[in-house]
Design a protein around this motif. Structure first.
Motif, mmCIF file in Angstrom:
data_model
loop_
_atom_site.group_PDB
_atom_site.id
_atom_site.type_symbol
_atom_site.label_atom_id
_atom_site.label_comp_id
_atom_site.label_asym_id
_atom_site.label_seq_id
_atom_site.Cartn_x
_atom_site.Cartn_y
_atom_site.Cartn_z
ATOM 1 N N SER A 80 27.353 26.550 2.801
ATOM 2 C CA SER A 80 26.805 27.556 2.293
ATOM 3 C C SER A 80 25.372 27.484 1.473
ATOM 4 C CB SER A 80 27.798 28.079 1.098
ATOM 5 O OG SER A 80 28.961 28.253 1.527
ATOM 6 N N HIS A 100 24.428 28.499 8.699
ATOM 7 C CA HIS A 100 25.494 29.063 7.439
ATOM 8 C C HIS A 100 25.757 30.663 8.049
ATOM 9 C CE1 HIS A 100 25.810 31.118 3.143
ATOM 10 N NE2 HIS A 100 26.899 30.623 3.737
ATOM 11 N N PRO A 101 27.323 30.765 8.262
ATOM 12 C CA PRO A 101 27.402 32.002 8.644
ATOM 13 C C PRO A 101 27.902 32.891 7.310
ATOM 14 C CG PRO A 101 29.400 30.526 8.677
ATOM 15 C CD PRO A 101 28.250 29.718 8.457
ATOM 16 N N MET A 102 27.305 33.979 7.499
ATOM 17 C CA MET A 102 27.458 35.191 6.233
ATOM 18 C C MET A 102 28.932 35.783 6.195
ATOM 19 S SD MET A 102 25.990 34.773 3.537
ATOM 20 C CE MET A 102 25.839 36.290 2.387
ATOM 21 N N ALA A 103 29.739 34.982 6.651
ATOM 22 C CA ALA A 103 31.145 35.607 6.644
ATOM 23 C C ALA A 103 32.321 34.486 6.254
ATOM 24 C CB ALA A 103 31.515 35.716 8.244
ATOM 25 N N GLY A 104 33.043 34.863 5.876
ATOM 26 C CA GLY A 104 34.278 33.877 5.450
ATOM 27 C C GLY A 104 35.366 34.655 4.529
ATOM 28 N N SER A 105 35.963 34.059 3.389
ATOM 29 C CA SER A 105 36.931 34.673 2.589
ATOM 30 C C SER A 105 37.340 33.736 1.499
ATOM 31 C CB SER A 105 38.082 35.026 3.468
ATOM 32 O OG SER A 105 39.314 34.075 3.409
ATOM 33 N N GLN A 106 38.087 34.264 0.421
ATOM 34 C CA GLN A 106 38.556 33.549 -0.665
ATOM 35 C C GLN A 106 39.700 32.655 -0.126
ATOM 36 O OE1 GLN A 106 39.270 36.560 0.009
ATOM 37 N NE2 GLN A 106 41.160 37.017 -0.706
ATOM 38 N N SER A 166 25.267 35.480 -3.356
ATOM 39 C CA SER A 166 26.916 34.758 -3.123
ATOM 40 C C SER A 166 27.374 34.038 -4.420
ATOM 41 C CB SER A 166 26.844 34.024 -1.656
ATOM 42 O OG SER A 166 27.823 33.513 -1.680
ATOM 43 N N HIS A 170 30.248 34.944 -7.389
ATOM 44 C CA HIS A 170 31.441 34.019 -7.745
ATOM 45 C C HIS A 170 31.556 33.738 -8.974
ATOM 46 C CE1 HIS A 170 31.511 33.975 -3.071
ATOM 47 N NE2 HIS A 170 32.823 33.267 -3.422
ATOM 48 N N ARG A 200 37.826 39.780 -6.671
ATOM 49 C CA ARG A 200 38.591 38.963 -5.481
ATOM 50 C C ARG A 200 38.204 37.574 -5.293
ATOM 51 N NH1 ARG A 200 37.118 37.936 -0.328
ATOM 52 N NH2 ARG A 200 35.436 39.426 -0.260
ATOM 53 N N VAL A 201 36.831 37.229 -5.493
ATOM 54 C CA VAL A 201 36.355 36.125 -5.061
ATOM 55 C C VAL A 201 36.664 34.774 -6.107
ATOM 56 C CG1 VAL A 201 34.893 36.727 -3.351
ATOM 57 C CG2 VAL A 201 33.856 36.274 -5.643
ATOM 58 N N TRP A 209 33.844 25.464 -4.422
ATOM 59 C CA TRP A 209 32.845 26.040 -5.045
ATOM 60 C C TRP A 209 32.197 25.327 -6.160
ATOM 61 C CZ3 TRP A 209 30.107 30.208 -4.173
ATOM 62 C CH2 TRP A 209 30.452 30.961 -2.965
HETATM 63 O O1 LIG Z 1 34.256 37.087 1.525
HETATM 64 C C1 LIG Z 1 34.061 36.276 0.658
HETATM 65 O O2 LIG Z 1 35.137 35.884 -0.095
HETATM 66 C C2 LIG Z 1 33.029 35.283 0.598
HETATM 67 O O3 LIG Z 1 32.832 34.691 -0.351
HETATM 68 C C3 LIG Z 1 32.298 35.000 1.515
HETATM 69 C C4 LIG Z 1 30.964 34.379 1.085
HETATM 70 C C5 LIG Z 1 30.052 35.360 0.524
HETATM 71 O O4 LIG Z 1 29.794 36.392 0.955
HETATM 72 O O5 LIG Z 1 29.882 35.047 -0.642
HETATM 73 C C6 LIG Z 1 30.984 33.126 0.600
HETATM 74 C C7 LIG Z 1 30.527 31.825 0.823
HETATM 75 C C8 LIG Z 1 29.702 31.807 1.936
HETATM 76 O O6 LIG Z 1 28.898 30.923 2.112
HETATM 77 C C9 LIG Z 1 29.624 32.978 2.784
HETATM 78 C C10 LIG Z 1 30.103 34.206 2.567
#
Ligand SMILES: O=C(O)C(=O)C[C@]1(C(=O)O)C=C[C@@H](O)C=C1
Ligand SMILES: NC(=O)c1ccc[n+]([C@@H]2O[C@H](COP(=O)([O-])OP(=O)(O)OC[C@H]3O[C@@H](n4cnc5c(N)ncnc54)[C@H](O)[C@@H]3O)[C@@H](O)[C@H]2O)c1
Length: 339
Positions: A80, A100-106, A166, A170, A200-201, A209
């Motif tokens: 990240s 760095h993919p801009m995709a993911g989740s908590q 991002s 958080h 959510r995050v 983190w």
């Molecule tokens: O969707 C989420 O839960 C994320 O936190 C994804 C998320 C972000 O959008 O901040 C988190 C960290 C990454 O480096 C890229 C994407």
């Protein structure tokens, strides 16, 4: 081979040669049973691989770069933050392109990996003047094979942008959860959809983190300062209805400009359709099956979270499909409003 590494494995499966995984034995066993990896391997063996994708926490990636060197093939990562990692990779003389993919989740762990995690998502690549152009093209092709859309940006600029887009959100989620928890132990149970959306995050992986925030501390310091300034400004204007209205008009314009899933929409206009539904098992399947069986593709979807008996699915569809979907959903007894 966690959430992101597992998703890379699942997305690349079938389109590349053998996929080797390096992680703890129990993680690799799970990754193999899910189809994210063909077989367990070692750092020594993957030095000979065509492409190595480093998908560990940031501090581990920095160590792995040294252990991988000298590598025969191309090395990339998914971390990240980018500045420190890119510098380290170059110091070790690796044929490296930061990613760095801009995709993911908590969520974390390979159990939550998905083959479609990157589909239509922006994927940053951070070449420098020392990056071999052919290496950049190769990694860019790999990113496209994962279903994502490569976007080149300098490592330092990447980290500045991520601090606000991002990392600050958080921290805000953690702060908001603390402020509400401090009111009283039961205060959180009264929260509605707005609070849930904004926090959510806050349930993200704590050690992952801690790593990200420490790595991007300087840029994050600036973002925090700007945020504190904006909050103080808003706070001083609360009683002034005209300026509050102006602030919210500005906020709405900014919100409408937000990037979402970057599905290839050449020449295609899209629309959002809100579908209020009962909060009960199977309701999502009913809506998506109805659209899917009528060849309507859902470009993006989110749920307006609710703790109550009702929720709303917000679907992004291409404009023509949106009208057809609205008609089909209404005929099937659902409400459906174009936004
Ligand atoms: O969707 C989420 O839960 C994320 O936190 C994804 C998320 C972000 O959008 O901040 C988190 C960290 C990454 O480096 C890229 C994407
Ligand atoms: N979670 C997200 O939304 C997201 C999005 C984009 C990028 N990232 C980045 O992806 C990376 C991984 O995040 P994740 O969410 O997949 O975490 P995760 O906790 O799901 O997976 C991390 C994996 O790395 C493994 N690991 C730790 N040290 C290792 C080592 N020395 N060698 C081999 N494997 C090791 C762990 O066992 C675990 O399986 C991080 O650098 C993160 O910044 C995360």
């Amino acid at each position: 081979m966690g959430l992101i590494g597992g998703s890379v494995g699942l997305a690349a499966r079938g389109a590349v040669g053998e996929i080797l995984g390096v992680d703890r034995p129990e993680v690799l066993e799970e990754a193999a049973s899910l189809g994210a990896v063909d077989r367990p391997s070692t750092l020594k063996e993957v030095r000979e691989a065509d492409l190595v994708v480093l998908a560990a926490p940031i501090s581990r990636i920095r160590e792995l770069l040294g252990k991988l060197s000298p590598a025969r093939g191309l090395v990339t990562d998914v971390a990240s933050t980018k500045t420190g990692i890119v510098r380290e990779a170059e110091r070790h003389g690796l044929r490296f392109v930061g990613g760095h993919p801009m995709a993911g989740s908590q969520l974390s762990g390979v159990a939550n990996a998905r083959p479609d995690l990157f589909r239509g998502a922006r994927y940053f690549l951070t070449p420098t003047e020392r990056t071999d152009p052919e290496a950049y093209r190769e990694v860019s092709r790999f990113v496209q094979l994962l279903g994502a859309i490569p976007t080149a940006v300098a490592p330092e600029k990447h980290d500045l942008l991520m601090a606000t887009l991002s990392h600050l959100p958080h921290l805000m989620a953690a702060a908001l959860l603390k402020v509400a928890s401090d009111i009283s132990p039961e205060a959180l149970s009264f929260a509605g959809p707005a609070f849930r959306d904004l926090t959510r995050v806050g349930s993200s992986n704590p050690s992952l983190w801690a790593d990200i925030l420490a790595e991007n501390a300087p840029a994050l310091g600036e973002a925090l300062g700007a945020f504190a300034g904006a909050m103080a400004q808003l706070g001083s204007e609360i009683q002034d209805r005209r300026s509050m209205e102006r602030r919210f008009r500005e906020a709405r314009r900014a919100y409408e400009a937000l990037g979402g899933i970057l599905v290839d929409r050449k020449g295609m206009s899209s629309a959002e359709l809100a579908v209020p539904v009962e909060n009960r098992p199977g309701v999502l399947a009913e809506v998506t099956t109805l659209l899917g069986s009528n060849s309507i593709n859902i470009l993006d979807l989110y749920v307006r979270h609710s703790n109550t008996e009702r929720a709303a699915l917000v679907l992004t569809l291409n404009s023509e499909d949106a009208r057809r979907a609205q008609k089909l959903l209404r005929e099937a007894g659902f409400g459906a409003e174009l936004l």
